[in-house]
Design an enzyme around this catalytic site. Structure first.
Site, PDB file in Angstrom:
ATOM      1  N   GLU A 219       0.829  -1.219   0.000  1.00 26.99           N
ATOM      2  CA  GLU A 219       0.000   0.000   0.000  1.00 26.99           C
ATOM      3  C   GLU A 219       0.864   1.272   0.000  1.00 26.99           C
ATOM      4  OE1 GLU A 219      -3.649   0.321   0.002  1.00 26.99           O
ATOM      5  OE2 GLU A 219      -2.731   2.204  -0.639  1.00 26.99           O
TER       6      GLU A 219
ATOM      7  N   LYS B 236       4.870   4.411  -9.889  1.00 24.30           N
ATOM      8  CA  LYS B 236       3.581   4.319  -9.191  1.00 24.30           C
ATOM      9  C   LYS B 236       2.434   4.078 -10.171  1.00 24.30           C
ATOM     10  CE  LYS B 236       5.280   7.309  -5.497  1.00 24.30           C
ATOM     11  NZ  LYS B 236       5.461   8.712  -5.091  1.00 24.30           N
TER      12      LYS B 236
HETATM   13  N1  HSE Z   1       9.677  11.308  -3.301  1.00 19.24           N
HETATM   14  C1  HSE Z   1       8.288  10.982  -3.419  1.00 19.24           C
HETATM   15  C2  HSE Z   1       7.470  12.248  -3.568  1.00 19.24           C
HETATM   16  C3  HSE Z   1       7.742  10.176  -2.275  1.00 19.24           C
HETATM   17  O1  HSE Z   1       8.021  13.341  -3.594  1.00 19.24           O
HETATM   18  O2  HSE Z   1       6.257  12.141  -3.684  1.00 19.24           O
HETATM   19  C4  HSE Z   1       8.193   8.755  -2.328  1.00 19.24           C
HETATM   20  O3  HSE Z   1       7.787   8.129  -3.507  1.00 19.24           O
END
Ligand code: HSE
Length: 425
Positions: A126, A202
């Site tokens: 998650e 993602k």
């Molecule tokens: N570095 C990422 C961000 C969070 O700035 O959203 C971790 O994936």
């Protein structure tokens, strides 16, 4: 009954996971149906300074030894190695794994999902997408009775913070990046955030879950925000848009399209108002219609919230039996050719301020079959030049590329300054 938990990594998120596991132990254990016992924290540097919340007696450098005693292993090291080897070791040892490692899952997820299936243990993630925002659960479980058509999201907080500061304070990209690094939002090497790879990992994970096809980082068309100028932001604002780094996953006619690109979002679109380092995900599902999720996509405690929800779920399965939802793959992945991708576009040109230029430019659009929806012309800063901003109706990327090539050959067009995709309302 006791569930033994090993924590790998004690950075910003790992520290908060350890703290909350201790402070909220009674509540989390009640939810899991077993005593949750943190048996150790594996780190690479024993001498590093630690938050007072960390029990130093739990710290070890022997990650493999710790894994072998655990029922649930939490991996919060980040990067590909050693996490890949350690997660494999945990799954092979019969432990369920909880990870927030989006880069690893987007590049090597399938081998880990297969191994978890073979070993009859579970792999939860998650925290890998949008930090505290429970969007993995939503796509995998809450929408199990529906069909997802499209996902659009702001999945990287660092870039959203940078674009927001550029928009609201008139600062340049370099100025905001420096501040973001001082504040600890952006990494010393901001490549994964700024060049779009973090958001791409993602959206690959969400696309795999939504469409039941394997989608990896390499399948995502990625463009970051380094080249965005204050002039781009000003032009967007004047025309009723906000520039956002939008991650998109769609499936139409069996073909998947996944993309991360700076895009013009109409001010009335739900993603336009997402400020600072927040994340948001808009899901279009066949029956549910539009859903929106919003929250903190990074940070210690917010990300620990997502990690601990997975820990409770993994522990409860160890107690009650049964398995977590498995990866579902329905056939080979088919991807849309880049040229077939359809969207609206916004084109900025610098042209000679002469009779007939506008007609020449609009003719080039018409000849390539690209329909214009709006044209704005302003006097450019330089004498004799004009700045043109042209918004189109939906066009294929191939037709748009042909248009830009033709426009670039017009002698009175001094420069094709920028081409952005435009999101629909
Ligand atoms: N570095 C990422 C961000 C969070 O700035 O959203 C971790 O994936």
């Amino acid at each position: 009954m006791s569930i033994k938990i090993a924590l790998l990594g004690c950075g910003t998120v790992g520290t908060q996971v350890a703290r909350l596991l201790s402070e909220k132990n009674a509540l989390l254990s009640a939810r899991a149906g077993a005593d949750l016992e943190l048996i150790g924290i594996a780190v690479s540097n024993l001498a590093a300074e630690r938050d007072p919340a960390i029990d130093r007696a739990l710290i070890t450098t022997d990650a493999a030894g710790l894994i072998e005693q655990a029922d649930v292993v939490i991996e919060l090291i980040g990067g590909i190695e050693p996490p890949r080897t350690l997660i494999r070791h945990a799954l092979e040892s019969g432990a369920s794994v909880v990870t927030g490692n989006k880069a690893l899952l987007a590049e090597h997820g399938p081998e880990l999902y297969d191994l978890a299936k073979e070993k009859k243990v579970d792999l939860y993630y998650e925290a890998a997408v949008a930090g505290a925002v429970p969007v993995v659960y939503a796509v995998r479980e809450s929408l199990a009775g529906d069909s997802v058509k499209a996902i659009k999201g702001i999945l990287n907080g660092t870039t959203n913070y940078i674009l927001d500061e550029m928009t609201t304070k008139g600062l340049t990209f370099d100025e905001v990046l420096a501040t973001a690094q001082e504040l600890g939002y952006a990494e010393a090497d901001p490549t994964a955030d700024v060049d779009g790879f973090d958001a791409a990992a993602k959206i690959a994970i969400l696309a795999s879950l939504a469409f039941h096809k394997r989608v990896s980082l390499a399948d995502v068309d990625v463009e970051g925000i380094r080249s965005i100028t204050d002039a781009d932001i000003e032009a967007a604002t004047k025309n009723g848009y906000v520039i956002k780094l939008v991650a998109t996953a769609t499936q139409a006619g069996g073909k998947i399209e996944t993309r991360v690109a700076p895009s013009l979002v109409p001010v009335s679109h739900p993603l336009a108002s997402i400020g600072g380092s927040f994340n948001a995900v808009v899901i279009e599902a066949e029956s549910a219609d539009r859903l929106m999720f919003y929250g903190r996509g990074a940070g210690g405690a917010p990300t620990a919230s997502a990690v601990l929800s997975d820990v409770v779920a993994a522990a409860a399965k160890k107690v009650l039996g049964g398995r977590a939802p498995q990866e579902i793959v329905l056939g080979e992945s088919e991807f849309m050719d880049a040229g077939e991708s359809v969207s609206r576009y916004f084109v900025r040109l610098q042209v000679a301020d002469r009779v007939g230029v506008l007609a020449e430019v609009t003719d080039a659009f018409a000849e390539a079959g690209v329909s214009i929806s709006a044209v704005n012309q302003e006097v450019d800063g330089q004498p004799g030049l004009a700045a043109l901003a042209i918004t189109t109706h939906a066009a294929s990327a191939a037709d748009m590329a042909a248009t830009i090539e033709a426009v670039g050959k017009i002698s009175d067009v001094h420069e094709v300054v920028r081409v952005f995709r435009v999101e629909d309302e």
